[in-house]
Design a protein around this motif. Sequence first.
Motif, PDB file in Angstrom:
ATOM      1  N   ASP A 105       0.840  -1.192   0.000  1.00 19.73           N
ATOM      2  CA  ASP A 105       0.000   0.000   0.000  1.00 19.73           C
ATOM      3  C   ASP A 105       0.878   1.245   0.000  1.00 19.73           C
ATOM      4  O   ASP A 105       2.110   1.163   0.095  1.00 19.73           O
ATOM      5  CB  ASP A 105      -0.959  -0.008   1.204  1.00 19.73           C
ATOM      6  CG  ASP A 105      -0.253  -0.126   2.542  1.00 19.73           C
ATOM      7  OD1 ASP A 105       0.541   0.775   2.871  1.00 19.73           O
ATOM      8  OD2 ASP A 105      -0.488  -1.123   3.262  1.00 19.73           O
ATOM      9  N   SER A 106       0.234   2.384  -0.131  1.00 18.26           N
ATOM     10  CA  SER A 106       0.984   3.633  -0.305  1.00 18.26           C
ATOM     11  C   SER A 106       1.760   4.038   0.934  1.00 18.26           C
ATOM     12  O   SER A 106       2.591   4.944   0.874  1.00 18.26           O
ATOM     13  CB  SER A 106       0.042   4.761  -0.715  1.00 18.26           C
ATOM     14  OG  SER A 106      -0.982   4.959   0.240  1.00 18.26           O
ATOM     15  N   GLU A 107       1.521   3.364   2.081  1.00 11.92           N
ATOM     16  CA  GLU A 107       2.298   3.661   3.279  1.00 11.92           C
ATOM     17  C   GLU A 107       3.583   2.834   3.369  1.00 11.92           C
ATOM     18  O   GLU A 107       4.364   3.008   4.303  1.00 11.92           O
ATOM     19  CB  GLU A 107       1.441   3.444   4.534  1.00 11.92           C
ATOM     20  CG  GLU A 107       0.299   4.450   4.640  1.00 11.92           C
ATOM     21  CD  GLU A 107      -0.389   4.428   5.987  1.00 11.92           C
ATOM     22  OE1 GLU A 107      -0.063   3.551   6.816  1.00 11.92           O
ATOM     23  OE2 GLU A 107      -1.246   5.290   6.214  1.00 11.92           O
ATOM     24  N   ASP A 127      -3.883   2.525  -3.077  1.00  8.98           N
ATOM     25  CA  ASP A 127      -3.671   3.912  -2.655  1.00  8.98           C
ATOM     26  C   ASP A 127      -4.665   4.414  -1.618  1.00  8.98           C
ATOM     27  O   ASP A 127      -4.605   5.577  -1.204  1.00  8.98           O
ATOM     28  CB  ASP A 127      -3.679   4.850  -3.867  1.00  8.98           C
ATOM     29  CG  ASP A 127      -4.981   4.782  -4.665  1.00  8.98           C
ATOM     30  OD1 ASP A 127      -5.930   4.105  -4.210  1.00  8.98           O
ATOM     31  OD2 ASP A 127      -5.037   5.391  -5.754  1.00  8.98           O
ATOM     32  N   ARG A 128      -5.602   3.556  -1.197  1.00  8.23           N
ATOM     33  CA  ARG A 128      -6.502   3.972  -0.114  1.00  8.23           C
ATOM     34  C   ARG A 128      -6.969   2.750   0.667  1.00  8.23           C
ATOM     35  O   ARG A 128      -7.160   1.671   0.093  1.00  8.23           O
ATOM     36  CB  ARG A 128      -7.696   4.765  -0.653  1.00  8.23           C
ATOM     37  CG  ARG A 128      -8.579   4.006  -1.616  1.00  8.23           C
ATOM     38  CD  ARG A 128      -9.783   4.840  -2.026  1.00  8.23           C
ATOM     39  NE  ARG A 128      -9.387   6.086  -2.649  1.00  8.23           N
ATOM     40  CZ  ARG A 128      -9.189   6.220  -3.966  1.00  8.23           C
ATOM     41  NH1 ARG A 128      -9.321   5.175  -4.767  1.00  8.23           N
ATOM     42  NH2 ARG A 128      -8.839   7.379  -4.467  1.00  8.23           N
ATOM     43  N   TRP A 135      -6.075  -1.035   5.448  1.00 10.20           N
ATOM     44  CA  TRP A 135      -5.114  -1.334   4.393  1.00 10.20           C
ATOM     45  C   TRP A 135      -5.070  -2.813   4.071  1.00 10.20           C
ATOM     46  O   TRP A 135      -4.932  -3.212   2.900  1.00 10.20           O
ATOM     47  CB  TRP A 135      -3.729  -0.849   4.797  1.00 10.20           C
ATOM     48  CG  TRP A 135      -3.535   0.631   4.753  1.00 10.20           C
ATOM     49  CD1 TRP A 135      -3.276   1.469   5.793  1.00 10.20           C
ATOM     50  CD2 TRP A 135      -3.564   1.472   3.585  1.00 10.20           C
ATOM     51  NE1 TRP A 135      -3.155   2.770   5.364  1.00 10.20           N
ATOM     52  CE2 TRP A 135      -3.316   2.800   4.011  1.00 10.20           C
ATOM     53  CE3 TRP A 135      -3.765   1.229   2.227  1.00 10.20           C
ATOM     54  CZ2 TRP A 135      -3.277   3.874   3.126  1.00 10.20           C
ATOM     55  CZ3 TRP A 135      -3.722   2.292   1.340  1.00 10.20           C
ATOM     56  CH2 TRP A 135      -3.482   3.598   1.789  1.00 10.20           C
TER      57      TRP A 135
END
Length: 371
Positions: A105-107, A127-128, A135
């Motif tokens: 994921d984006s994190e 991305d969300r 997530w």
Amino acid sequence: MTLAPPELGAPAGANPDLLPLLGRTPLARVRTELPHPHPGFWAKLECLSAGGMKARAAMSMLTAARRRGELHPGATVVESTSGTMGIGLAFAGQTLGHPVVLVGDSELEPSMRQLLRAHGARLELVDRPAARGGWQAARIARLREVLARTENAYWPDQYNNPDNPAGYRSMAAELIGQLDHMDVLVCSVGTGGHSAGLVGPLRRRWPRLKVIGVDSVGSAIFGQPARPRLMRGLGSSIHPANVRHGVFDEVHWVGPAEAVDTCRRLARSSFVSGGWSTGAVALVAAWAARAEPGAVVATVFPDGPHRYLGTVYDDDFCHAHGLTTTAPATRPLEIPHPRAAEALGWTRCRTVLDSATASRGVHAPAHGGAV
């Protein structure tokens, strides 16, 4: 630890010469004040095994799937990861000759993305977070899309695959060979793999072994409400089947401020350190060593500090998240039941609740449940 080569013929691109790099990790004696003086505890340094701790589980899951014919030679392996299992699967994929697609994921830290790609893995990033399940649920949804469009792809499903815990039997054998006795085992809990894999063999050797689970604040594993979590590598917004709630005598939830403070103390005076999971288990292991004088306490440091240089060890990151302006807890707040209060920082509970069955009125048994 001696590992046999894969039973099936090694496909093109396999590198079985990597096998001797797995496991055989040393124990370090840790006496750093965390944050108070304590008699010391033993830490298994899994950062010194190629692929880190989860390479053990990755090799176990893939070799078992190959034996059963579920994973074909050269087929693609697809898995969801917050990073650590991804490194383990990259190792296993190179060893056995399987392309690896990782759904993150984006994190996911930029450094971890670079490292995973450098080891040959392909990344798919969501991305969300999902409205329910965060997530992890979003990653699983994307993973199913990847599986549907990839011929012969195999999903190890680390959260529910019993071959995940089986991969840690080698670690249990190493611990039994390295220690004459063990009174307390402190385990971080995410997928539940290494705690489930260690406790059975260790309790057969030391039947009175006390096991303490260490979770993240905001994790739903032990009956707390699921919240957005800053810490990665432990905790879960879903309910992994590999978590054996009945083996734990108590659970501690640790917050990011406590984990950061502990990691930095370790790095300054013990040299060995790591990330969120390492900080959390070290804090609780030091507490256990103080609480039970004379007890032999052991824990596992899952990885080293390198992927966390932009988070745990970055002053700007920690300041932006309020981790350096709030004094970390120096002892746990004790609650009688996981639903009695929400854990916002270091919290201890001696009632171990399986949140997946709590809605049906079923509580996890105490010490001694099946593993």
